[in-house]
Motif scaffolding. Structure first.
Motif, PDB file in Angstrom:
ATOM      1  N   PRO A  91      34.094  49.683  47.204  1.00 31.62           N
ATOM      2  CA  PRO A  91      34.477  48.473  48.059  1.00 31.62           C
ATOM      3  C   PRO A  91      33.866  47.030  47.322  1.00 31.62           C
ATOM      4  N   LEU A  92      32.273  47.116  46.904  1.00 32.04           N
ATOM      5  CA  LEU A  92      31.681  46.096  46.184  1.00 32.04           C
ATOM      6  C   LEU A  92      32.298  45.814  44.741  1.00 32.04           C
ATOM      7  N   ALA A  93      32.856  46.823  44.306  1.00 31.18           N
ATOM      8  CA  ALA A  93      33.392  46.901  42.705  1.00 31.18           C
ATOM      9  C   ALA A  93      34.852  46.561  42.796  1.00 31.18           C
ATOM     10  N   ALA A  94      35.403  46.185  43.517  1.00 30.14           N
ATOM     11  CA  ALA A  94      36.844  46.381  43.835  1.00 30.14           C
ATOM     12  C   ALA A  94      37.747  44.942  42.993  1.00 30.14           C
ATOM     13  N   SER A  95      37.147  43.972  43.224  1.00 29.74           N
ATOM     14  CA  SER A  95      37.675  42.744  42.571  1.00 29.74           C
ATOM     15  C   SER A  95      37.526  42.549  41.167  1.00 29.74           C
ATOM     16  N   LYS A  96      38.321  41.689  40.645  1.00 25.44           N
ATOM     17  CA  LYS A  96      38.128  41.416  39.158  1.00 25.44           C
ATOM     18  C   LYS A  96      36.911  40.429  39.050  1.00 25.44           C
ATOM     19  N   GLN A  97      36.302  39.994  39.906  1.00 25.59           N
ATOM     20  CA  GLN A  97      35.333  38.968  39.595  1.00 25.59           C
ATOM     21  C   GLN A  97      34.287  39.403  40.603  1.00 25.59           C
ATOM     22  N   LEU A  98      32.833  39.514  40.285  1.00 25.65           N
ATOM     23  CA  LEU A  98      31.970  39.648  41.058  1.00 25.65           C
ATOM     24  C   LEU A  98      30.854  38.680  41.407  1.00 25.65           C
ATOM     25  N   LEU A 147      25.639  38.086  45.303  1.00 24.73           N
ATOM     26  CA  LEU A 147      25.676  39.206  45.964  1.00 24.73           C
ATOM     27  C   LEU A 147      25.156  40.463  45.196  1.00 24.73           C
ATOM     28  N   LEU A 148      25.200  40.468  43.919  1.00 24.98           N
ATOM     29  CA  LEU A 148      24.605  41.325  42.920  1.00 24.98           C
ATOM     30  C   LEU A 148      23.121  41.301  43.190  1.00 24.98           C
ATOM     31  N   ARG A 161      25.205  50.944  39.822  1.00 25.26           N
ATOM     32  CA  ARG A 161      26.235  51.643  40.244  1.00 25.26           C
ATOM     33  C   ARG A 161      27.631  50.725  40.543  1.00 25.26           C
ATOM     34  N   VAL A 162      27.375  49.508  41.254  1.00 23.64           N
ATOM     35  CA  VAL A 162      28.384  48.499  41.219  1.00 23.64           C
ATOM     36  C   VAL A 162      28.986  48.166  39.998  1.00 23.64           C
ATOM     37  N   LEU A 163      27.909  47.753  39.138  1.00 26.20           N
ATOM     38  CA  LEU A 163      28.351  47.156  37.644  1.00 26.20           C
ATOM     39  C   LEU A 163      29.087  48.208  36.732  1.00 26.20           C
ATOM     40  N   GLY A 168      35.473  47.780  22.653  1.00 21.47           N
ATOM     41  CA  GLY A 168      36.962  47.263  22.771  1.00 21.47           C
ATOM     42  C   GLY A 168      37.210  45.955  22.470  1.00 21.47           C
ATOM     43  N   ASN A 169      36.384  45.307  21.978  1.00 25.09           N
ATOM     44  CA  ASN A 169      36.427  43.859  21.567  1.00 25.09           C
ATOM     45  C   ASN A 169      36.643  43.059  22.854  1.00 25.09           C
ATOM     46  N   ARG A 170      35.979  43.580  23.886  1.00 28.79           N
ATOM     47  CA  ARG A 170      35.932  42.484  25.406  1.00 28.79           C
ATOM     48  C   ARG A 170      34.557  42.026  25.590  1.00 28.79           C
ATOM     49  N   HIS A 171      34.711  40.766  26.435  1.00 28.07           N
ATOM     50  CA  HIS A 171      33.422  40.250  26.880  1.00 28.07           C
ATOM     51  C   HIS A 171      33.373  40.067  28.225  1.00 28.07           C
ATOM     52  N   ALA A 172      32.020  39.993  28.495  1.00 26.16           N
ATOM     53  CA  ALA A 172      31.767  39.924  30.005  1.00 26.16           C
ATOM     54  C   ALA A 172      31.068  38.535  30.008  1.00 26.16           C
ATOM     55  N   ARG A 173      31.523  37.570  30.951  1.00 29.55           N
ATOM     56  CA  ARG A 173      30.952  36.152  31.196  1.00 29.55           C
ATOM     57  C   ARG A 173      30.476  35.929  32.499  1.00 29.55           C
ATOM     58  N   ARG A 174      29.483  35.177  32.786  1.00 27.07           N
ATOM     59  CA  ARG A 174      29.059  34.397  33.824  1.00 27.07           C
ATOM     60  C   ARG A 174      29.469  33.075  34.116  1.00 27.07           C
ATOM     61  N   ARG A 175      29.920  32.720  35.155  1.00 26.41           N
ATOM     62  CA  ARG A 175      30.377  31.124  35.120  1.00 26.41           C
ATOM     63  C   ARG A 175      30.628  31.044  36.620  1.00 26.41           C
ATOM     64  N   SER A 176      30.343  29.852  37.046  1.00 26.11           N
ATOM     65  CA  SER A 176      30.719  29.418  38.362  1.00 26.11           C
ATOM     66  C   SER A 176      30.185  30.417  39.778  1.00 26.11           C
ATOM     67  N   GLY A 177      28.983  31.046  39.324  1.00 21.88           N
ATOM     68  CA  GLY A 177      28.378  32.197  40.232  1.00 21.88           C
ATOM     69  C   GLY A 177      29.144  33.303  40.276  1.00 21.88           C
ATOM     70  N   VAL A 178      30.170  33.694  39.273  1.00 22.30           N
ATOM     71  CA  VAL A 178      30.767  34.826  39.206  1.00 22.30           C
ATOM     72  C   VAL A 178      30.765  35.521  37.937  1.00 22.30           C
TER      73      VAL A 178
END
Length: 333
Positions: free
Chosen positions: A259-266, A270-271, A281-283, A319-329
């Motif tokens: 349930p905690l990992a269901a959305s496209k933004q985290l 909360l984390l 596990r959520v990550l 896979g040439n992808r990136h994770a970002r942190r911006r505006s608290g998500v």
């Protein structure tokens, strides 16, 4: 042998049923013989044995699917030809796909094994869509399970990895929700080879499996035999037992993280407030939900670094992808 003969008819004709047939039926939860399955057949011993065992078990509504990875030149083409002829002999529909896996691996910066697996599942999803079924049969067996558990332990992939493959699992590929069945997980490689010999059934041999270059091949050809030499073959049963225990624990913990990992933004806030075990596990679940290929410990730790106040705001993912942190998500691009 007339493949249309039912299993009960074989008994009346004096043809003995092989002990593995019961394993197949139980592995498929005693599914009705009329149920349609797509059978992934490479041409090797495992998948050829699976195909014939299904027929002996009374399953006829089968589609044979073969994927050519184009990794072994004319030998790969010979594999495809063998499976096509086998399908025709058994009067089963045949589907073939192919891809330049080496090119894909280089382009997407993936290991050859990962690129091969992703291309193969994409092919299987297209076959499933065409034949209006989500049920895929894979020939993974007990020896594959031991290898997978050890390999994932060495990769540091956590409970999810070292619990091994599940007899039945789900995988969404290009919008197609696949139901993956592995009815041979309780069957050893030796049992499959004995079955083929007993039934005088031919199969193809992949010479690359005997070369200790790929990581999994090194494990299969060098590490596992060495463990068996020093600790005996009973270690395999121990790993299988642990895998089952961990699979149950994995299922329970997954119910907490999903349930905690269901959305496209985290939510970063909360984390940060989660226990480290649940946070990881959520990550990990979130990365999988975002279709990041084979996220392991290193990818999860990279993502966790984004939660540090003075830490990085961006990390690179497979896979040439990136994770970002911006505006608290956190989000992936």
């Amino acid at each position: 042998m007339n493949q249309e003969i039912s299993t009960s008819g074989k008994e009346k004709c004096g043809i003995s049923l092989h002990p593995l047939i019961l394993k197949i039926r139980e592995g498929l939860h005693r599914a009705a013989p009329r149920k349609k399955f797509i059978v992934a057949v490479s041409g090797g011993a495992d998948s050829v044995a699976l195909l014939h065992l299904l027929l002996e078990s009374g399953f006829r509504n089968l589609v044979v699917a073969h994927f050519n990875h184009r990794l072994r030149g004319r030998f790969s083409n010979a594999d495809a030809s063998f499976v096509e002829k086998l399908s025709a002999t058994l009067n089963l529909p045949f589907e073939e796909g192919s891809s330049e896996v080496k090119t894909r691996a280089k382009k997407e910066k993936l290991s050859l094994e990962t690129a091969s697996r992703e291309a193969r599942y994409e092919f299987l999803s297209s076959v499933a869509k065409k034949h209006l079924t989500r049920d895929i049969l894979l020939a993974h067996h007990a020896d594959d399970q031991i290898e997978t558990c050890l390999f994932n332990f060495l990769r540091g992939s956590g409970i999810a990895g070292i619990s091994g493959m599940k007899p039945c699992s789900k995988r969404t590929v290009k919008g197609v929700k696949l139901q993956l069945h592995r009815p041979l997980l309780g069957t050893t490689k030796k049992e499959l080879l004995d079955y083929l010999k007993d039934r005088n059934l031919h199969h193809r041999k992949d010479a690359t499996n005997a070369v200790a270059e790929a990581s999994r091949n090194k494990l299969r050809l060098k590490v596992i035999p060495l463990i068996e030499e020093h600790f005996g073959s009973s270690f395999k049963a121990s790993i299988a037992r642990n895998a089952k225990i961990l699979a149950d624990e994995e299922e329970f913990l997954a119910s907490l993280s999903l349930p905690l990992a269901a959305s496209k933004q985290l939510s970063v806030k909360l984390l940060r407030n989660l226990h480290p075990a649940l946070q990881r596990r959520v990550l990990h679940t979130w990365l999988k939900n975002q279709d990041v290929l084979e996220p392991g410990f290193s990818e999860v730790e990279l993502l966790a670094s984004l939660l540090i106040a003075d830490g990085p705001a961006k990390v690179n993912l497979p896979g040439n992808r990136h994770a970002r942190r911006r505006s608290g998500v956190l989000f992936i691009e």
